[in-house]
Enzyme design. Structure first.
Site, PDB file in Angstrom:
ATOM      1  N   ARG A 335      -7.240   1.267   2.030  1.00  0.00           N
ATOM      2  CA  ARG A 335      -6.276   0.427   2.744  1.00  0.00           C
ATOM      3  C   ARG A 335      -6.976  -0.501   3.739  1.00  0.00           C
ATOM      4  O   ARG A 335      -6.415  -1.514   4.154  1.00  0.00           O
ATOM      5  CB  ARG A 335      -5.251   1.310   3.467  1.00  0.00           C
ATOM      6  CG  ARG A 335      -4.076   0.554   4.032  1.00  0.00           C
ATOM      7  CD  ARG A 335      -2.961   1.488   4.474  1.00  0.00           C
ATOM      8  NE  ARG A 335      -3.410   2.461   5.451  1.00  0.00           N
ATOM      9  CZ  ARG A 335      -2.633   3.418   5.963  1.00  0.00           C
ATOM     10  NH1 ARG A 335      -1.384   3.533   5.564  1.00  0.00           N
ATOM     11  NH2 ARG A 335      -3.100   4.255   6.863  1.00  0.00           N
ATOM     12  N   VAL A 457       3.791  -2.683   0.028  1.00  0.00           N
ATOM     13  CA  VAL A 457       2.992  -1.638  -0.617  1.00  0.00           C
ATOM     14  C   VAL A 457       1.979  -1.019   0.337  1.00  0.00           C
ATOM     15  O   VAL A 457       1.693  -1.556   1.403  1.00  0.00           O
ATOM     16  CB  VAL A 457       2.272  -2.206  -1.864  1.00  0.00           C
ATOM     17  CG1 VAL A 457       3.285  -2.728  -2.860  1.00  0.00           C
ATOM     18  CG2 VAL A 457       1.293  -3.315  -1.485  1.00  0.00           C
ATOM     19  N   GLU A 458       1.422   0.118  -0.080  1.00  0.00           N
ATOM     20  CA  GLU A 458       0.432   0.887   0.689  1.00  0.00           C
ATOM     21  C   GLU A 458       0.925   1.191   2.100  1.00  0.00           C
ATOM     22  O   GLU A 458       0.191   1.077   3.079  1.00  0.00           O
ATOM     23  CB  GLU A 458      -0.919   0.154   0.723  1.00  0.00           C
ATOM     24  CG  GLU A 458      -1.626   0.156  -0.618  1.00  0.00           C
ATOM     25  CD  GLU A 458      -3.076  -0.280  -0.526  1.00  0.00           C
ATOM     26  OE1 GLU A 458      -3.612  -0.345   0.589  1.00  0.00           O
ATOM     27  OE2 GLU A 458      -3.671  -0.545  -1.574  1.00  0.00           O
ATOM     28  N   GLY A 459       2.189   1.589   2.198  1.00  0.00           N
ATOM     29  CA  GLY A 459       2.800   1.897   3.482  1.00  0.00           C
ATOM     30  C   GLY A 459       3.602   0.710   3.973  1.00  0.00           C
ATOM     31  O   GLY A 459       3.034  -0.270   4.443  1.00  0.00           O
TER      32      GLY A 459
END
Length: 781
Positions: A335, A457-459
């Site tokens: 991330r 996305v990704e949190g």
């Protein structure tokens, strides 16, 4: 008054003497405080504990301390690519970009062309992070970031298709947790592009709350390759899985159960990660989502009672139930790189193209860039981009030196995607009608259209800001809090109390020191802050101010945590504002580090000043928001006296500074190149980005001729001439003898490129066929 001060001094001395007496302190104070702390602090769940243990603490810990050691930051070294990495970026990445026309991808092919996929496989793009011993490139995190950044200036589908195999997925998990046999088999195949990986985590019922995935497996025996083996029957239903429609190797996260005790006495083993060949019986892939017409392949996958042998578990049977820890540890690195790099790429493309457009495009006989309203927006684009790339580079450098920056990865994911969104939105405002008409000559609309993907996305960004940055950062980065929590949860209360006694009173001294430091720095304007490192003289006031606000943030965070305890997780807006303050302190630190690393370039100082001043303004705004909304008004008043006794004093960047930055974006030169490096500029002159670069150069080359043209036009010699209009003025002035042949050629060249740069596309009325979508005709505005 003197008697009151003397009395307070005597009380302080008496308290100090008593606190130094261990038996008295522990009996009458620590034991009571310890009981209250145990009651207020809820126990950590297994997944919370694994998330907290997943990463490491780096520079964010210094900011939490209230007294950042700037010398430590400056000694970290300068991020730099190796010669091989730079050559790959200049040649291989540029060649791949040339193979992709984003308009054709989004309107005709609906995915990357086969030649692009083949080039990616043949040239190691799918194995950037895989070490050389497994036939990968073995590139640094910085190189990985720079590759994604440059690809993002060309096509989102291209960037994502390279980004995902090198981010959180099978390769990353195999490298850290796979068995040697798994590494030897899969990593070379992934590096050569013989396997296309995807990783399936998100389900319809558990998105941001990924730890609650309902997908499950049950340990059992089954037949595999003609013999009975230990394995599991897995049922899953996933969505939003990038590369799932085309993958050959599917990473899968599910909760594993062992009701028959085949692995031991624990019936709920926990989240487990496995690698499943896409052609394995029962695996369903192939369908796709259309995420805002971004043509990277993304889709659902499912399976019901699919038997997979225990050998498919990443790391084998020893790693069952370790999936959440594996994912959290890998996410901290992945991330930090992928989305920050892609949004920096989009932001750099915006700055480069929109800056050029505002110089080329004219209204009221003047370039757009000369209007102060436009300059204000251009300065935001330039200042935010400088800050974004600074934070990106510093964070990937942390990864390269061995850190797993879980908190920093959340900071850059949230703030760089949000700043990137702001930059692209600003860019669309400036190019106006050109931006809202889709077509092959539109260089920005697809980036604008697809912004929400990275935000989600990704949190998801709302979750990241309100729960993760400070919620995780406070526990992970605070010098004492995690140790206090561990002492409070010690089953041996006597042992826990003794450990707590030592930690808690050190914490009290730490908070008192920060309170005194924050108050003193606020009253003196930070003039007494000592800097123990050699920094650029023009930046010294910023270092002092950041030190002051680090102390202010630290003491505010301490008193908020002391007052609210475990209930802070339900005060999401307060947590979000504290996270904002921490994040802006980090971004400002990264800006100062970048300015030093790039040699203290005088021409770049305006960008650094803008970025730090903007960050400090946001820090003060965030802390003010905490105090205005804090439920305990008495504590809020005390904190305001300590941290802002003279009120809010930090202003946003000035108009004059903004105007200087706007000029940097509209003229080629070293500063512009340092701000927008590694943007792909096609070798095709009809490419819209290449056209803008040429149009900018021609506009600057024709400046003297243009001044002569306007002077002649104002002389009245063209009165009544129908050609004396904004489009045909050069012809009219040349015909009247007001320009030399050379000046006329410069203006004609400028006009031709200008008209191509500002052109918009039109299409046949019937858009129902692919041929009609492809039949764009550029018509000058």
């Amino acid at each position: 008054m003197n008697l009151l001060l003397l009395l307070l001094l005597l009380l302080a001395v008496a308290a100090g003497v008593l606190l130094k007496h261990d038996a008295w302190r522990q009996t009458y104070l620590t034991t009571r405080i310890y009981r209250i702390f145990r009651r207020l602090m809820p126990p950590l769940s297994e997944t919370e504990r694994e998330a907290l243990d997943a990463g490491t603490v780096w520079w964010e810990g210094e900011l939490f301390s209230g007294k950042p050691a700037w010398k430590k930051l400056q000694q970290q070294g300068r991020p730099a690519l190796s010669g091989e990495e730079q050559e790959f970026l200049d040649n291989d990445v540029a060649a791949l970009c040339e193979l992709v026309d984003d308009w054709e991808v989004t309107t005709q092919h609906f995915e990357l062309p086969p030649q692009a996929w083949q080039y990616m496989k043949d040239n190691g793009f799918l194995g950037l992070i895989i070490p050389r011993e497994y036939e990968g490139k073995g590139f640094s995190a910085l190189a990985h970031s720079e590759v994604v950044r440059k690809l993002s200036t060309r096509s989102s589908a291209l960037a994502v298709s390279v980004m995902v195999p090198n981010s959180l997925g099978p390769a990353e998990l195999l490298l850290h947790y796979g068995t040697e046999a798994q590494k030897q088999y899969y990593l070379p195949r992934l590096a050569r592009g013989e396997e296309i990986p995807a990783f399936a985590l998100t389900s319809p019922w558990a998105g941001s709350d990924a730890a609650s995935i309902p997908d499950y497996g049950v340990v059992c025996t089954g037949i595999w390759q003609g013999r009975e083996v230990l394995g599991m029957r897995v049922t899953w239903d996933k969505r939003y899985i990038t590369l799932a429609p085309v993958c050959t190797l599917l990473g899968l996260a599910f909760r594993l159960y062992d009701p028959d005790g085949l692995l031991g006495s624990k019936p709920d083993i926990g989240i487990t990660c496995a690698l499943v060949p896409a052609d394995h019986p029962g695996v369903v892939i192939g369908r796709r989502h259309l995420p805002l017409d971004a043509m990277f392949l993304n889709g659902p996958t499912s399976g019901r009672d699919v038997f997979i042998p225990m050998d498919f578990v990443i790391g084998g049977a020893d790693m069952v139930g370790q999936g959440w820890r594996m994912l959290m540890e890998s996410l901290a690195a992945g991330r930090s790189i992928s989305l920050p790099a892609s949004f920096c790429g989009m932001a750099a493309l915006t700055a480069r193209t929109v800056g050029a457009y505002c110089r080329v495009r004219q209204q009221f006989n003047a370039p757009l860039a000369r209007f102060e309203g436009v300059q204000e927006v251009l300065s935001r684009i330039g200042g935010n981009l400088y800050a974004m790339d600074a934070a990106r580079a510093l964070t990937v450098h942390a990864v390269d030196i061995g850190e797993k920056p879980s908190v920093l990865s959340a900071i850059v994911k949230y703030h760089l995607t949000e700043r990137g969104r702001s930059i692209v939105n600003d860019g669309m405002d400036l190019i106006g009608g050109k931006g809202i008409c889709l077509g092959p000559s539109n260089f920005l609309a697809r980036a604008y259209q697809q912004l929400p993907i990275g935000i989600t996305v990704e949190g998801a960004n709302i979750l990241t800001r309100s729960l993760i940055i400070f919620g995780q950062g406070a526990i992970r980065c605070h010098p004492y809090l995690l140790s206090e929590m561990q002492a409070a949860q010690d089953p041996d209360q006597k042992s826990g109390m003794l450990a707590f006694d030592k930690i808690f009173w050190a914490h009290v001294r730490h908070t008192a020191s920060n309170a005194w430091r924050a108050f003193g720095h606020a009253l003196t304007g930070s003039m007494l802050v000592r800097l123990e490192t050699n920094v650029a003289p023009s930046m010294r006031p910023h270092y002092r101010q950041l030190t002051r606000y680090s102390a202010a943030f630290a003491v505010t965070a301490d008193l908020v945590l002391l007052t609210l305890g475990g209930s802070l997780k339900f005060r999401e807006q307060i947590s979000a504002r504290l996270g904002d303050a921490l994040s802006q302190l980090y971004i400002a630190s990264a800006v100062l580090k970048r300015f030093e690393d790039e040699g203290r370039q005088p021409e770049d100082a305006n960008l650094a000043h803008w970025a730090v001043q903007d960050a400090l303004h946001r820090v003060e705004q965030a802390l003010d928001g905490v105090l205005r909304n804090f439920p305990n008004r008495a504590i809020a008043i005390v904190l305001r006296i300590i941290t802002m006794p003279l009120g809010r004093l930090v202003s946003p960047p000035s108009d004059e500074l903004s105007q200087r930055i706007a000029q940097l974006l509209t003229r080629p030169g070293p500063t512009r190149e340092r701000l927008v490096p590694n943007c792909h500029i096609s070798t095709r002159e009809d490419d819209p980005v290449a056209t803008l670069e040429l149009a900018l150069q021609s506009a600057l080359a024709a400046e003297a001729a243009e001044r002569k043209l306007h002077k002649f036009a104002k002389s009245g010699k063209l009165h009544g001439n129908p050609a004396a209009n904004v489009r045909d003025m050069a012809d009219a002035v040349f015909a009247a003898g007001g320009l030399t042949a050379e000046e006329y050629e410069l203006l004609i060249r400028r006009n031709t490129l200008r008209d191509r740069a500002i052109a918009v596309d039109d299409f046949p009325r019937d858009l129902s066929t692919l041929q009609a979508r492809a039949a764009a005709h550029r018509h000058p505005a």
